[in-house]
Design an enzyme around this catalytic site. Structure first.
Site, PDB file in Angstrom:
ATOM      1  N   GLU A 174       6.014  -9.497  16.300  1.00 16.62           N
ATOM      2  CA  GLU A 174       5.394  -9.909  17.594  1.00 16.62           C
ATOM      3  C   GLU A 174       5.635 -11.433  17.398  1.00 16.62           C
ATOM      4  OE1 GLU A 174       1.694  -8.394  18.653  1.00 16.62           O
ATOM      5  OE2 GLU A 174       1.755  -9.133  20.652  1.00 16.62           O
ATOM      6  N   ARG A 190       0.946  -1.278  -0.007  1.00 16.82           N
ATOM      7  CA  ARG A 190       0.058   0.113  -0.021  1.00 16.82           C
ATOM      8  C   ARG A 190       1.054   1.179  -0.078  1.00 16.82           C
ATOM      9  NH1 ARG A 190      -2.684  -3.596   3.076  1.00 16.82           N
ATOM     10  NH2 ARG A 190      -1.982  -2.713   5.136  1.00 16.82           N
TER      11      ARG A 190
HETATM   12  P1  AMP Z   1       4.644  -2.271  11.361  1.00 16.16           P
HETATM   13  O1  AMP Z   1       5.867  -2.878  10.788  1.00 16.16           O
HETATM   14  O2  AMP Z   1       4.032  -3.061  12.337  1.00 16.16           O
HETATM   15  O3  AMP Z   1       4.750  -0.684  11.665  1.00 16.16           O
HETATM   16  O4  AMP Z   1       3.474  -2.494  10.318  1.00 16.16           O
HETATM   17  C1  AMP Z   1       3.526  -1.621   9.146  1.00 16.16           C
HETATM   18  C2  AMP Z   1       3.013  -2.562   8.039  1.00 16.16           C
HETATM   19  O5  AMP Z   1       1.922  -3.151   8.344  1.00 16.16           O
HETATM   20  C3  AMP Z   1       2.351  -1.546   7.106  1.00 16.16           C
HETATM   21  O6  AMP Z   1       2.670  -1.570   6.009  1.00 16.16           O
HETATM   22  C4  AMP Z   1       1.007  -1.539   7.271  1.00 16.16           C
HETATM   23  O7  AMP Z   1       0.422  -1.367   5.756  1.00 16.16           O
HETATM   24  C5  AMP Z   1       0.396  -2.783   7.903  1.00 16.16           C
HETATM   25  N1  AMP Z   1      -0.291  -2.697   9.122  1.00 16.16           N
HETATM   26  C6  AMP Z   1      -0.148  -2.712  10.337  1.00 16.16           C
HETATM   27  N2  AMP Z   1      -0.994  -2.499  11.161  1.00 16.16           N
HETATM   28  C7  AMP Z   1      -2.082  -2.101  10.467  1.00 16.16           C
HETATM   29  C8  AMP Z   1      -3.687  -1.715  10.666  1.00 16.16           C
HETATM   30  N3  AMP Z   1      -4.092  -1.691  11.887  1.00 16.16           N
HETATM   31  N4  AMP Z   1      -4.080  -1.388   9.571  1.00 16.16           N
HETATM   32  C9  AMP Z   1      -3.648  -1.468   8.177  1.00 16.16           C
HETATM   33  N5  AMP Z   1      -2.379  -1.886   8.122  1.00 16.16           N
HETATM   34  C10 AMP Z   1      -1.560  -2.308   8.902  1.00 16.16           C
END
Ligand code: AMP
Length: 170
Positions: free
Chosen positions: A95, A58
């Site tokens: 996690e 995205r």
């Molecule tokens: P992180 O590495 O945990 O910051 O996760 C980031 C990636 O996971 C991004 O590319 C987001 O598109 C996706 N992502 C994580 N949590 C969500 C959420 N609650 N809603 C939508 N996309 C999420």
């Protein structure tokens, strides 16, 4: 215009306990997309950016538009095995388990001024790994930007040594 009104929250997707931020509702509306792009681009117009990086998948949507608006190249960071030429990889902890992202080694030149874009900053693991890839290739990170930051997941802690900006906060 309130961008918040154009994001759909879907509870328990893709797993129980996750409150998923769905931007497909925003993508349906070209005026809102223009406004979103203007907000992402505006502070960067005079920053002499060399490249915008978008994180699969995205992050490609507004990342590519932002690169076009800034009149600079776009670089995809992808999941393993998708990029055809020589890549640099980074594996980072989730996690439960781990994830890997890759970038083409020849996509960044030393001292390129880089923007990294993704739709959501959650735990920050992906953004942090993207920063490490860019820095290993000699790029200078000017800003990380996101459409949405999920504050409770504390991604800000992992990217706090960089300039980061999000259009919406939950
Ligand atoms: P992180 O590495 O945990 O910051 O996760 C980031 C990636 O996971 C991004 O590319 C987001 O598109 C996706 N992502 C994580 N949590 C969500 C959420 N609650 N809603 C939508 N996309 C999420």
């Amino acid at each position: 215009m309130n961008l918040n009104d154009h994001i759909r929250t879907v509870e328990n997707f893709p797993k129980d306990g996750i409150s998923y931020k769905d931007i497909t509702t925003l993508l349906l509306n070209p005026k809102v997309c223009q406004h979103t792009l203007n907000q992402l681009a505006e502070p960067l117009l005079n920053q002499h950016i060399d490249k915008v990086i978008g994180i699969e998948s995205r992050g490609f949507l507004f990342g590519f538009l932002l690169a076009q608006r800034l009149n600079v190249g776009f670089v995809p960071i992808r999941k393993p095995g998708k990029l055809p030429h020589d890549t640099l990889s980074k594996t980072y902890e989730l996690e439960y388990g781990s994830d890997t992202i890759e970038i083409h080694k020849d996509a960044i030149n030393k001292n390129d001024r880089i923007i990294i874009h993704d739709d959501v900053l959650a735990t920050g693991g992906t953004a942090q790994a993207a920063c490490q890839l860019v820095e290993q290739l000699g790029g200078d990170i000017v800003e990380l930007n996101f459409l949405i930051q999920l504050r409770a997941l504390k991604g800000q802690e992992r990217v706090k040594s960089y300039n980061y900006r999000s259009l919406l906060h939950y």
